[in-house]
Motif scaffolding. Structure first.
Motif, PDB file in Angstrom:
ATOM      1  N   HIS A  69       0.834  -1.208   0.000  1.00 52.50           N
ATOM      2  CA  HIS A  69       0.000   0.000   0.000  1.00 52.50           C
ATOM      3  C   HIS A  69       0.868   1.256   0.000  1.00 52.50           C
ATOM      4  CE1 HIS A  69      -3.489   2.530   0.823  1.00 52.50           C
ATOM      5  NE2 HIS A  69      -2.804   3.100   1.793  1.00 52.50           N
ATOM      6  N   LEU A  70       1.948   1.242   0.782  1.00 48.32           N
ATOM      7  CA  LEU A  70       2.862   2.388   0.813  1.00 48.32           C
ATOM      8  C   LEU A  70       3.522   2.594  -0.541  1.00 48.32           C
ATOM      9  CD1 LEU A  70       4.560   1.816   4.297  1.00 48.32           C
ATOM     10  CD2 LEU A  70       2.950   3.626   3.691  1.00 48.32           C
ATOM     11  N   LEU A  71       3.887   1.498  -1.223  1.00 53.36           N
ATOM     12  CA  LEU A  71       4.475   1.614  -2.558  1.00 53.36           C
ATOM     13  C   LEU A  71       3.486   2.232  -3.542  1.00 53.36           C
ATOM     14  CD1 LEU A  71       6.422  -1.778  -2.923  1.00 53.36           C
ATOM     15  CD2 LEU A  71       7.407   0.523  -2.843  1.00 53.36           C
ATOM     16  N   LYS A  72       2.212   1.831  -3.431  1.00 60.04           N
ATOM     17  CA  LYS A  72       1.195   2.398  -4.326  1.00 60.04           C
ATOM     18  C   LYS A  72       1.030   3.886  -4.080  1.00 60.04           C
ATOM     19  CE  LYS A  72      -1.504  -1.841  -4.985  1.00 60.04           C
ATOM     20  NZ  LYS A  72      -2.804  -2.523  -4.753  1.00 60.04           N
ATOM     21  N   MET A 113       3.308   5.817  -3.291  1.00 55.16           N
ATOM     22  CA  MET A 113       4.484   6.460  -3.893  1.00 55.16           C
ATOM     23  C   MET A 113       4.486   6.336  -5.410  1.00 55.16           C
ATOM     24  SD  MET A 113       7.327   5.141  -1.131  1.00 55.16           S
ATOM     25  CE  MET A 113       8.690   5.978  -1.926  1.00 55.16           C
ATOM     26  N   GLY A 114       3.416   5.715  -5.965  1.00 56.25           N
ATOM     27  CA  GLY A 114       3.287   5.648  -7.413  1.00 56.25           C
ATOM     28  C   GLY A 114       3.739   4.360  -8.057  1.00 56.25           C
ATOM     29  N   TYR A 115       4.104   3.352  -7.237  1.00 56.65           N
ATOM     30  CA  TYR A 115       4.560   2.080  -7.819  1.00 56.65           C
ATOM     31  C   TYR A 115       3.551   0.988  -7.498  1.00 56.65           C
ATOM     32  CZ  TYR A 115       7.285  -2.134  -8.691  1.00 56.65           C
ATOM     33  OH  TYR A 115       7.696  -3.359  -9.153  1.00 56.65           O
ATOM     34  N   ASP A 116       3.013   0.355  -8.556  1.00 55.75           N
ATOM     35  CA  ASP A 116       2.056  -0.733  -8.419  1.00 55.75           C
ATOM     36  C   ASP A 116       2.677  -1.977  -9.031  1.00 55.75           C
ATOM     37  OD1 ASP A 116      -0.055  -2.558  -8.633  1.00 55.75           O
ATOM     38  OD2 ASP A 116      -1.546  -0.956  -8.824  1.00 55.75           O
ATOM     39  N   ALA A 117       3.102  -2.906  -8.188  1.00 51.93           N
ATOM     40  CA  ALA A 117       3.803  -4.100  -8.663  1.00 51.93           C
ATOM     41  C   ALA A 117       2.942  -4.921  -9.614  1.00 51.93           C
ATOM     42  CB  ALA A 117       4.237  -4.960  -7.477  1.00 51.93           C
ATOM     43  N   ALA A 118       1.657  -5.087  -9.297  1.00 52.34           N
ATOM     44  CA  ALA A 118       0.767  -5.877 -10.140  1.00 52.34           C
ATOM     45  C   ALA A 118       0.605  -5.238 -11.516  1.00 52.34           C
ATOM     46  CB  ALA A 118      -0.595  -6.034  -9.463  1.00 52.34           C
ATOM     47  N   GLN A 119       0.429  -3.909 -11.539  1.00 50.42           N
ATOM     48  CA  GLN A 119       0.283  -3.215 -12.810  1.00 50.42           C
ATOM     49  C   GLN A 119       1.567  -3.263 -13.618  1.00 50.42           C
ATOM     50  OE1 GLN A 119      -2.739  -1.789 -13.878  1.00 50.42           O
ATOM     51  NE2 GLN A 119      -1.580  -1.834 -15.795  1.00 50.42           N
ATOM     52  N   GLU A 120       2.703  -3.125 -12.923  1.00 50.45           N
ATOM     53  CA  GLU A 120       4.001  -3.186 -13.606  1.00 50.45           C
ATOM     54  C   GLU A 120       4.220  -4.568 -14.219  1.00 50.45           C
ATOM     55  OE1 GLU A 120       8.357  -3.857 -13.959  1.00 50.45           O
ATOM     56  OE2 GLU A 120       6.978  -4.841 -12.574  1.00 50.45           O
ATOM     57  N   PHE A 121       3.814  -5.620 -13.489  1.00 49.66           N
ATOM     58  CA  PHE A 121       3.930  -6.983 -14.009  1.00 49.66           C
ATOM     59  C   PHE A 121       3.053  -7.172 -15.240  1.00 49.66           C
ATOM     60  CE2 PHE A 121       2.165 -11.297 -14.180  1.00 49.66           C
ATOM     61  CZ  PHE A 121       3.334 -12.034 -14.378  1.00 49.66           C
ATOM     62  N   GLN A 122       1.824  -6.655 -15.179  1.00 46.86           N
ATOM     63  CA  GLN A 122       0.928  -6.774 -16.322  1.00 46.86           C
ATOM     64  C   GLN A 122       1.483  -6.044 -17.542  1.00 46.86           C
ATOM     65  OE1 GLN A 122      -2.806  -4.588 -16.444  1.00 46.86           O
ATOM     66  NE2 GLN A 122      -3.886  -6.455 -17.039  1.00 46.86           N
ATOM     67  N   ASP A 123       2.046  -4.858 -17.322  1.00 47.83           N
ATOM     68  CA  ASP A 123       2.626  -4.098 -18.430  1.00 47.83           C
ATOM     69  C   ASP A 123       3.773  -4.873 -19.068  1.00 47.83           C
ATOM     70  OD1 ASP A 123       0.835  -2.115 -17.886  1.00 47.83           O
ATOM     71  OD2 ASP A 123       2.237  -0.849 -16.775  1.00 47.83           O
ATOM     72  N   ARG A 124       4.644  -5.477 -18.245  1.00 48.30           N
ATOM     73  CA  ARG A 124       5.753  -6.267 -18.783  1.00 48.30           C
ATOM     74  C   ARG A 124       5.238  -7.485 -19.542  1.00 48.30           C
ATOM     75  NH1 ARG A 124       8.804  -8.789 -15.467  1.00 48.30           N
ATOM     76  NH2 ARG A 124       7.862  -8.259 -13.455  1.00 48.30           N
ATOM     77  N   LEU A 125       4.186  -8.120 -18.989  1.00 46.98           N
ATOM     78  CA  LEU A 125       3.613  -9.301 -19.628  1.00 46.98           C
ATOM     79  C   LEU A 125       3.016  -8.949 -20.986  1.00 46.98           C
ATOM     80  CD1 LEU A 125       2.832 -12.293 -19.409  1.00 46.98           C
ATOM     81  CD2 LEU A 125       0.713 -11.571 -18.288  1.00 46.98           C
ATOM     82  N   MET A 126       2.264  -7.849 -21.049  1.00 45.05           N
ATOM     83  CA  MET A 126       1.654  -7.435 -22.309  1.00 45.05           C
ATOM     84  C   MET A 126       2.714  -7.054 -23.336  1.00 45.05           C
ATOM     85  SD  MET A 126      -1.499  -7.930 -21.806  1.00 45.05           S
ATOM     86  CE  MET A 126      -2.148  -7.175 -23.302  1.00 45.05           C
ATOM     87  N   LYS A 127       3.801  -6.415 -22.859  1.00 47.10           N
ATOM     88  CA  LYS A 127       4.887  -6.047 -23.759  1.00 47.10           C
ATOM     89  C   LYS A 127       5.556  -7.287 -24.328  1.00 47.10           C
ATOM     90  CE  LYS A 127       9.166  -3.360 -23.921  1.00 47.10           C
ATOM     91  NZ  LYS A 127      10.129  -2.527 -23.142  1.00 47.10           N
ATOM     92  N   LYS A 128       5.775  -8.301 -23.466  1.00 43.83           N
ATOM     93  CA  LYS A 128       6.400  -9.546 -23.907  1.00 43.83           C
ATOM     94  C   LYS A 128       5.501 -10.273 -24.904  1.00 43.83           C
ATOM     95  CE  LYS A 128       9.669 -12.675 -23.664  1.00 43.83           C
ATOM     96  NZ  LYS A 128      11.021 -12.399 -24.171  1.00 43.83           N
ATOM     97  N   MET A 129       4.193 -10.294 -24.645  1.00 46.94           N
ATOM     98  CA  MET A 129       3.249 -10.942 -25.552  1.00 46.94           C
ATOM     99  C   MET A 129       3.231 -10.251 -26.913  1.00 46.94           C
ATOM    100  SD  MET A 129       0.107 -11.701 -22.905  1.00 46.94           S
ATOM    101  CE  MET A 129      -0.987 -12.291 -24.222  1.00 46.94           C
TER     102      MET A 129
END
Length: 325
Positions: free
Chosen positions: A286-289, A291-307
């Motif tokens: 929650h503290l990371l979110k 500060m603007g960092y969302d691990a789940a969203q970042e993972f999804q973005d990397r996954l979509m980029k890889k796909m």
């Protein structure tokens, strides 16, 4: 709409404001305050009384008193008459300023409590607003546990006996702080929710098999907090192998308390799961979110980029094979 009696202004909680009742002791329980906002009736004394809010505290400071002192006695009486006929809750004169006799005459006529204090207007307004905001805040009571984890107010909900208090005890042992157990009193202050303990249960936690434990006595004052802003809600549920639980963190859920929406996590409880560690991870995330960092969203973005990269490679391979043929 929640209201409080004017006599609350003489409570010990704000005794440092040194409010002295000049007139109206018998009316303190008959007059009510319904807003934490304060009004300085400058224009009202000049004759424009359309926007006087009767159930707000009315402050007469140096500006108001200086203005009416520039008027004739008849004009002062007329100004105070027009103001007081609005049946305001109370009047406070600041800086120990001399109270015009025409004001005393009018508050007596309309049965309005009159106070005086040596405190300057700016400080008085700030302190009274803070006091009234707390007193007039909408409130509710929720069954659960409220803990402060890494500075994040975590409200733990779940059926009776599922392990909320045991988890809170483990969090306290790990250096976090207990705010309230069992009955959590929640007040809505503008757009935030503040949780506190029931007076009878303050510092205490109930554990089946052990009974009532005093966290302050066992772990010291650093293990407790009197109040805390609620920032996330975590619901403990019984593990169900047929249920599909969120495994990515992309399924955003909301928990509504008094029209305030809070992030909501649903955690299945099963033997062997360390719920305290999971709540610590949730608070850190929650503290990371924030500060603007969302691990789940970042993972999804990397996954979509890889796909997308794999899709382009597959298209190029197909095109090359077709060219060879």
């Amino acid at each position: 709409m929640k209201k409080i009696q004017v006599q609350e202004l003489l409570s010990e909680e704000i005794s440092d404001l040194k409010l002295k009742l000049i007139y109206g002791k018998e009316f303190l329980k008959e007059r009510y305050i319904s807003s934490f906002r304060i009004q300085k009736p400058g224009l009202a004394l000049a004759g424009f009384t359309d926007h006087i809010h009767p159930e707000r505290v009315q402050i007469f400071g140096n500006t108001e008193i200086s203005y009416v002192n520039s008027l004739t006695s008849e004009q002062r009486l007329n100004a105070f008459e027009n103001f007081c006929k609005k049946r305001v809750s109370c009047v406070i004169v600041t800086k120990n300023l001399k109270i015009p006799k025409e004001l005393v005459c009018c508050v007596k006529k309309y049965e309005i409590p009159l106070f005086r204090t040596e405190i300057v207007s700016s400080r008085l307004i700030q302190e009274i607003m803070f006091f009234l905001e707390d007193k007039l805040a909408p409130e509710t009571v929720i069954h659960g546990v409220l803990v402060d984890v890494y500075g994040v107010g975590v409200l733990i909900l779940g059926r009776s006996g599922i392990g909320k208090s045991e988890c809170a005890l483990e969090l306290v042992k790990r250096g976090h702080r207990l705010v309230a157990d069992d009955a959590i009193h929640i007040k809505k202050k503008q757009d935030i929710l503040i949780g506190t303990s029931n007076d009878l249960l303050t510092y205490n936690i109930e554990l089946r098999g052990l009974g009532i434990l005093n966290i302050k006595d066992m772990f010291g004052v650093s293990a407790i907090r009197m109040r805390k802003r609620i920032e996330i809600v975590i619901s403990f549920v019984d593990w169900n192998s047929e249920e599909s639980y969120d495994r990515t963190g992309l399924d955003k859920k909301i928990y509504n308390i008094m029209d305030i929406e809070l992030p909501h996590l649903i955690l299945p409880v099963s033997p062997g799961r360390n719920m305290a560690v999971i709540i610590e991870a949730a608070a850190r995330n929650h503290l990371l979110k924030l500060m603007g960092y969302d691990a789940a969203q970042e993972f999804q973005d990397r996954l979509m980029k890889k796909m997308e990269e794999n899709r382009k490679l597959e298209i190029n391979r197909i095109m090359m094979n077709q060219g060879v043929e």
